[in-house]
Design a protein around this motif. Structure first.
Motif, PDB file in Angstrom:
ATOM      1  N   GLU A  13     -15.514  -6.489   8.026  1.00 52.07           N
ATOM      2  CA  GLU A  13     -14.826  -7.518   8.213  1.00 52.07           C
ATOM      3  C   GLU A  13     -15.103  -9.005   7.980  1.00 52.07           C
ATOM      4  O   GLU A  13     -13.919  -9.690   7.117  1.00 52.07           O
ATOM      5  CB  GLU A  13     -15.136  -8.254  10.484  1.00 52.07           C
ATOM      6  N   ARG A  16     -12.765  -8.357   4.460  1.00 50.73           N
ATOM      7  CA  ARG A  16     -11.409  -8.826   5.125  1.00 50.73           C
ATOM      8  C   ARG A  16     -11.132 -10.103   4.803  1.00 50.73           C
ATOM      9  O   ARG A  16     -10.155 -10.796   4.398  1.00 50.73           O
ATOM     10  CB  ARG A  16     -11.027  -7.761   6.020  1.00 50.73           C
ATOM     11  N   GLN A  17     -12.272 -11.385   5.505  1.00 48.92           N
ATOM     12  CA  GLN A  17     -11.960 -12.486   5.750  1.00 48.92           C
ATOM     13  C   GLN A  17     -12.191 -13.289   4.207  1.00 48.92           C
ATOM     14  O   GLN A  17     -11.036 -13.930   4.084  1.00 48.92           O
ATOM     15  CB  GLN A  17     -12.933 -13.294   6.876  1.00 48.92           C
TER      16      GLN A  17
END
Length: 184
Positions: A13, A16-17
């Protein structure tokens, strides 16, 4: 979902950010480095090594909020001066502490900007830092003590370096085994 699976999911995550796209094979190679310490994730690091050869190395380092990678250095080996590395912040903020008299003292403003993991204070000797935000970078000379800690939202840092030989790293904390607790 166990602790390792949660750490990998959180790492994905963060990447991804930071708009870092990984292949499925790369996702399977994410390493959870606990350094053999019992306080993971307070101390530790999540990383992905893209390439590591005798000529160069490229990695993504992920730090959860306030997570600290313990103090260490990369000594000379096989006729080289040791690993030289450039950290480039991609997302979040990272406080990079380095044995460099030109950097800012941790408590220059009266209060320390970072605190080391409780109980490990004597094992952190670098007290000067540079704050890296997205797009900023710093190069650490070979055989130079350093440690780093993520800011409040965590951080993603790209590392570009000469050959990485993790098994040769020297940690200030004698309890640390770099390859202990390594999970992919």
């Amino acid at each position: 979902m166990n602790k390792q699976q949660r750490a990998i999911a959180a790492t994905l995550e963060y990447l991804r950010q930071a708009d870092i796209v990984l292949t499925e094979k790369e996702k399977q190679r994410i390493e959870i480095a606990t350094f053999g310490l019992v306080d993971y994730p307070i101390s530790g690091l999540q990383l992905l090594t893209y390439v590591n050869s005798p000529r160069y190395c490229a990695k993504e380092l992920v730090l959860f909020p306030g997570q600290t990678c313990p103090e260490h250095l990369h000594p000379p080996f096989a006729g080289t001066p040791g690993k030289q590395e450039t950290f480039r912040c991609r997302w979040g903020e990272v406080f990079l502490f380095v044995d460099d008299e030109n950097l800012t003292l941790n408590d220059a403003g009266g209060e320390p900007v970072c605190r080391v993991p409780e109980g490990a204070e004597p094992r952190y000797t670098c007290n000067r830092y540079i704050l890296l935000r997205p797009g900023e970078q710093y190069t650490i000379a070979p055989n130079t003590r350093h440690w780093f800690q993520a800011g409040k939202q965590g951080a993603v840092v790209s590392e570009f370096s000469s050959e990485s030989r993790d098994e040769l790293d020297i940690f200030t904390d004698p309890r640390i085994n770099r390859l202990a607790g390594v999970n992919h």
